[in-house]
Design a protein around this motif. Structure first.
Motif, PDB file in Angstrom:
ATOM      1  N   ARG A  35       0.797  -1.113  -0.120  1.00  0.00           N
ATOM      2  CA  ARG A  35      -0.136   0.056   0.063  1.00  0.00           C
ATOM      3  C   ARG A  35       0.904   1.212   0.131  1.00  0.00           C
ATOM      4  NH1 ARG A  35      -4.335  -1.877   4.452  1.00  0.00           N
ATOM      5  NH2 ARG A  35      -5.289  -3.778   3.343  1.00  0.00           N
ATOM      6  N   TRP A  36       1.273   1.570  -1.289  1.00  0.00           N
ATOM      7  CA  TRP A  36       2.166   2.835  -1.209  1.00  0.00           C
ATOM      8  C   TRP A  36       1.298   4.061  -1.194  1.00  0.00           C
ATOM      9  CZ3 TRP A  36       7.021   1.651  -0.118  1.00  0.00           C
ATOM     10  CH2 TRP A  36       7.449   0.499  -0.671  1.00  0.00           C
ATOM     11  N   PRO A  37       1.843   5.131  -0.861  1.00  0.00           N
ATOM     12  CA  PRO A  37       1.161   6.555  -0.407  1.00  0.00           C
ATOM     13  C   PRO A  37       0.433   6.919  -1.687  1.00  0.00           C
ATOM     14  CG  PRO A  37       3.409   6.727  -0.465  1.00  0.00           C
ATOM     15  CD  PRO A  37       3.323   5.541  -0.427  1.00  0.00           C
ATOM     16  N   LYS A  38      -0.716   7.455  -1.665  1.00  0.00           N
ATOM     17  CA  LYS A  38      -1.211   8.262  -3.037  1.00  0.00           C
ATOM     18  C   LYS A  38      -1.315   9.669  -2.755  1.00  0.00           C
ATOM     19  CE  LYS A  38      -4.508   4.584  -4.243  1.00  0.00           C
ATOM     20  NZ  LYS A  38      -4.043   3.326  -3.215  1.00  0.00           N
ATOM     21  N   ARG A  39      -0.782  10.359  -3.788  1.00  0.00           N
ATOM     22  CA  ARG A  39      -0.435  11.921  -3.431  1.00  0.00           C
ATOM     23  C   ARG A  39      -1.551  12.550  -3.222  1.00  0.00           C
ATOM     24  NH1 ARG A  39       3.275  14.024  -0.780  1.00  0.00           N
ATOM     25  NH2 ARG A  39       1.557  15.208  -0.023  1.00  0.00           N
ATOM     26  N   ASP A  40      -2.716  12.194  -4.210  1.00  0.00           N
ATOM     27  CA  ASP A  40      -3.837  12.865  -3.829  1.00  0.00           C
ATOM     28  C   ASP A  40      -4.650  12.825  -2.682  1.00  0.00           C
ATOM     29  OD1 ASP A  40      -4.561  10.351  -4.382  1.00  0.00           O
ATOM     30  OD2 ASP A  40      -6.553  10.704  -5.415  1.00  0.00           O
ATOM     31  N   ARG A  41      -4.417  11.673  -1.958  1.00  0.00           N
ATOM     32  CA  ARG A  41      -5.022  11.484  -0.611  1.00  0.00           C
ATOM     33  C   ARG A  41      -4.250  12.463   0.504  1.00  0.00           C
ATOM     34  NH1 ARG A  41      -7.582   8.667   3.058  1.00  0.00           N
ATOM     35  NH2 ARG A  41      -6.715   7.959   5.208  1.00  0.00           N
ATOM     36  N   PHE A  42      -3.063  12.388   0.183  1.00  0.00           N
ATOM     37  CA  PHE A  42      -2.170  13.200   1.134  1.00  0.00           C
ATOM     38  C   PHE A  42      -2.345  14.824   0.989  1.00  0.00           C
ATOM     39  CE2 PHE A  42       0.012   9.361   2.376  1.00  0.00           C
ATOM     40  CZ  PHE A  42       0.002   9.685   3.765  1.00  0.00           C
ATOM     41  N   ASP A  43      -2.614  15.046  -0.246  1.00  0.00           N
ATOM     42  CA  ASP A  43      -3.074  16.432  -0.608  1.00  0.00           C
ATOM     43  C   ASP A  43      -4.158  16.890   0.207  1.00  0.00           C
ATOM     44  OD1 ASP A  43      -0.699  16.998  -2.011  1.00  0.00           O
ATOM     45  OD2 ASP A  43      -1.638  16.511  -4.011  1.00  0.00           O
ATOM     46  N   LYS A  44      -5.248  16.040  -0.048  1.00  0.00           N
ATOM     47  CA  LYS A  44      -6.470  16.324   0.825  1.00  0.00           C
ATOM     48  C   LYS A  44      -6.422  16.592   2.092  1.00  0.00           C
ATOM     49  CE  LYS A  44      -9.400  14.091  -2.812  1.00  0.00           C
ATOM     50  NZ  LYS A  44     -10.243  12.858  -3.181  1.00  0.00           N
ATOM     51  N   LEU A  45      -5.641  15.604   3.015  1.00  0.00           N
ATOM     52  CA  LEU A  45      -5.098  15.660   4.212  1.00  0.00           C
ATOM     53  C   LEU A  45      -4.825  16.832   4.541  1.00  0.00           C
ATOM     54  CD1 LEU A  45      -4.093  11.939   4.711  1.00  0.00           C
ATOM     55  CD2 LEU A  45      -6.149  13.022   5.720  1.00  0.00           C
ATOM     56  N   ALA A  46      -3.541  17.310   3.733  1.00  0.00           N
ATOM     57  CA  ALA A  46      -3.082  18.649   4.147  1.00  0.00           C
ATOM     58  C   ALA A  46      -4.039  19.972   3.849  1.00  0.00           C
ATOM     59  CB  ALA A  46      -1.892  18.880   3.221  1.00  0.00           C
ATOM     60  N   ALA A  47      -4.828  19.855   2.912  1.00  0.00           N
ATOM     61  CA  ALA A  47      -5.781  20.700   2.711  1.00  0.00           C
ATOM     62  C   ALA A  47      -6.900  20.762   4.010  1.00  0.00           C
ATOM     63  CB  ALA A  47      -6.580  20.555   1.438  1.00  0.00           C
ATOM     64  N   ARG A  48      -7.170  19.623   4.614  1.00  0.00           N
ATOM     65  CA  ARG A  48      -8.226  19.523   5.668  1.00  0.00           C
ATOM     66  C   ARG A  48      -7.351  20.154   6.820  1.00  0.00           C
ATOM     67  NH1 ARG A  48      -9.831  13.710   7.279  1.00  0.00           N
ATOM     68  NH2 ARG A  48     -10.244  13.712   5.170  1.00  0.00           N
ATOM     69  N   LYS A  49      -6.060  19.673   7.155  1.00  0.00           N
ATOM     70  CA  LYS A  49      -5.517  20.386   8.095  1.00  0.00           C
ATOM     71  C   LYS A  49      -5.119  21.903   8.153  1.00  0.00           C
ATOM     72  CE  LYS A  49      -2.427  20.149  11.615  1.00  0.00           C
ATOM     73  NZ  LYS A  49      -3.067  19.506  13.278  1.00  0.00           N
ATOM     74  N   ALA A  50      -4.867  22.500   6.865  1.00  0.00           N
ATOM     75  CA  ALA A  50      -4.915  23.885   6.736  1.00  0.00           C
ATOM     76  C   ALA A  50      -6.182  24.557   7.109  1.00  0.00           C
ATOM     77  CB  ALA A  50      -4.518  24.195   5.396  1.00  0.00           C
ATOM     78  N   ALA A  51      -7.361  23.849   6.759  1.00  0.00           N
ATOM     79  CA  ALA A  51      -8.521  24.458   7.208  1.00  0.00           C
ATOM     80  C   ALA A  51      -9.098  24.327   8.583  1.00  0.00           C
ATOM     81  CB  ALA A  51      -9.917  23.568   6.363  1.00  0.00           C
ATOM     82  N   GLU A  52      -8.540  23.212   9.321  1.00  0.00           N
ATOM     83  CA  GLU A  52      -8.710  23.179  10.699  1.00  0.00           C
ATOM     84  C   GLU A  52      -7.969  24.396  11.399  1.00  0.00           C
ATOM     85  OE1 GLU A  52      -7.217  19.294  11.580  1.00  0.00           O
ATOM     86  OE2 GLU A  52      -9.004  18.255  10.868  1.00  0.00           O
ATOM     87  N   GLN A  53      -6.571  24.665  10.876  1.00  0.00           N
ATOM     88  CA  GLN A  53      -5.890  25.573  11.720  1.00  0.00           C
ATOM     89  C   GLN A  53      -6.274  27.117  11.147  1.00  0.00           C
ATOM     90  OE1 GLN A  53      -2.041  24.693   9.527  1.00  0.00           O
ATOM     91  NE2 GLN A  53      -1.307  23.751  11.555  1.00  0.00           N
ATOM     92  N   ALA A  54      -7.045  27.180  10.062  1.00  0.00           N
ATOM     93  CA  ALA A  54      -7.594  28.666   9.855  1.00  0.00           C
ATOM     94  C   ALA A  54      -8.679  28.743  10.845  1.00  0.00           C
ATOM     95  CB  ALA A  54      -7.846  28.564   8.319  1.00  0.00           C
ATOM     96  N   ALA A  55      -9.609  27.502  11.164  1.00  0.00           N
ATOM     97  CA  ALA A  55     -10.572  27.727  11.898  1.00  0.00           C
ATOM     98  C   ALA A  55     -10.551  27.983  13.249  1.00  0.00           C
ATOM     99  CB  ALA A  55     -11.753  26.522  11.408  1.00  0.00           C
ATOM    100  N   ALA A  56      -9.149  27.522  13.645  1.00  0.00           N
ATOM    101  CA  ALA A  56      -8.946  27.498  15.165  1.00  0.00           C
ATOM    102  C   ALA A  56      -8.880  28.933  15.517  1.00  0.00           C
ATOM    103  CB  ALA A  56      -7.729  26.661  15.514  1.00  0.00           C
TER     104      ALA A  56
END
Length: 329
Positions: free
Chosen positions: A308-329
């Motif tokens: 199960r090698w990493p999928k770049r699009d999945r991690f891009d979505k996780l990075a975007a979600r993290k950025a949204a969480e930080q912006a909302a904090a």
């Protein structure tokens, strides 16, 4: 549907306590003799590690000791990272029977516990990461300075002496159903004896001297085990307190680059918790992940499949979600 083959990450899907039909999180207590043995295998190598610097100052270490120590560190360390962790706990790949057995034995040489117990504890950690039920969260005593210092000690070392057992029937039923793994699990004391005495035997044979056997035992057995212990435990403690958190996860796991090489890539811990079944933890450019390279080699040899090698699009979505969480904090 859950995959019952060894290595499947069942922790997230496992029923939690309080649900109808749920199995209890804990099962039984450690025997007093086991507790004594635990103190010995943890504290004796640690004392050897503390003595290493003054002893190394002009006495008792040669290239034979270094090479034997590096070899046993690599085999036992990769047995933990590639075997116990990425394969048996999370199912990041499938292994043929020979590789499965080799990884279980190699991980046992680290003296971090029998394979089934290790996997049960770690799956429980992921099921409750940094929440009540996590066996080794540094945040268990709060976020004050005193609480974090107490929590750091507990996450790093103190949790090992908790007399309660994680319920293996709940968190590692797939491993309990594997006769090879049950046998290796029961043979754990033999692997402890082997991993401590084999370096001494090699040192004695290569130097043809008792001194060579003693120095190899000190450096390649005691110091090697202690160093690997504390690097592994640092993933539980340091990597849930300090570092970068580029990806969304349900906890406070962090990437801590200074430990990347010594931990064979395990310290890219936020990336791992963001996608636990991924075979590579160092998913970004420049992130050294020796364990992932070993898995890549095993795949090329045909011994590991369905990696199960990493999928770049999945991690891009996780990075975007993290950025949204930080912006909302």
């Amino acid at each position: 549907m859950l995959d019952d083959t060894p290595g499947t990450d069942r922790s997230v899907a496992a029923p939690t306590d309080g649900q109808p039909g749920a199995k209890p999180m804990l099962a039984g207590r450690k025997a007093s003799g086991e507790q004594v043995a635990l103190y010995v295998v943890v504290l004796l190598p640690f004392l050897a590690l503390l003595a290493a610097v003054p002893l190394a100052w002009g006495w008792g270490i040669g290239w034979t000791d270094v090479l034997i120590a590096l070899a046993f560190y690599a085999v036992s360390g990769l047995g933990i990272t590639v075997g116990y962790h990425r394969y048996f706990t999370h199912g990041a790949f499938k292994a043929n029977r020979g590789l499965k057995i080799a990884l279980a034995v190699a991980g046992s040489l680290a003296i971090e516990g029998p394979v089934i117990r290790w996997v049960a504890d770690h799956r429980r950690h992921h099921a409750f990461s940094d929440r009540e039920g996590d066996p080794h969260s540094p945040w268990r005593f709060g976020s004050s300075f005193a609480g974090l210092m107490k929590g750091f000690w507990y996450a790093h070392l103190g949790w090992l002496f908790d007399p309660e057992h994680t319920n293996q029937d709940k968190y590692a039923p797939d491993l309990l159903a594997d006769e090879d793994l049950v046998r290796i699990d029961r043979q754990f004391p033999r692997w402890v004896v082997f991993t401590l005495l084999a370096p001494a035997v090699l040192g004695g044979l290569l130097s043809w001297s008792l001194t060579g056997a003693l120095t190899a035992f000190f450096w390649a057995s005691l110091v090697r085990v202690a160093l690997l212990h504390h690097i592994t435990w640092s993933i539980n403690s340091v990597c849930h307190l300090i570092g970068e958190r580029p990806y969304a996860s349900r906890d406070k796991s962090a990437n801590f680059w200074p430990l990347a090489i010594l931990s064979f890539g395990e310290s890219w811990h936020n990336s791992h918790h963001a996608d636990p079944t991924c075979a590579r933890h160092g998913v970004d450019r420049g992130q050294v992940d020796i364990s992932a390279r070993v898995i890549w080699l095993l795949e090329k040899l045909g011994w590991a499949t369905d990696v199960r090698w990493p999928k770049r699009d999945r991690f891009d979505k996780l990075a975007a979600r993290k950025a949204a969480e930080q912006a909302a904090a």
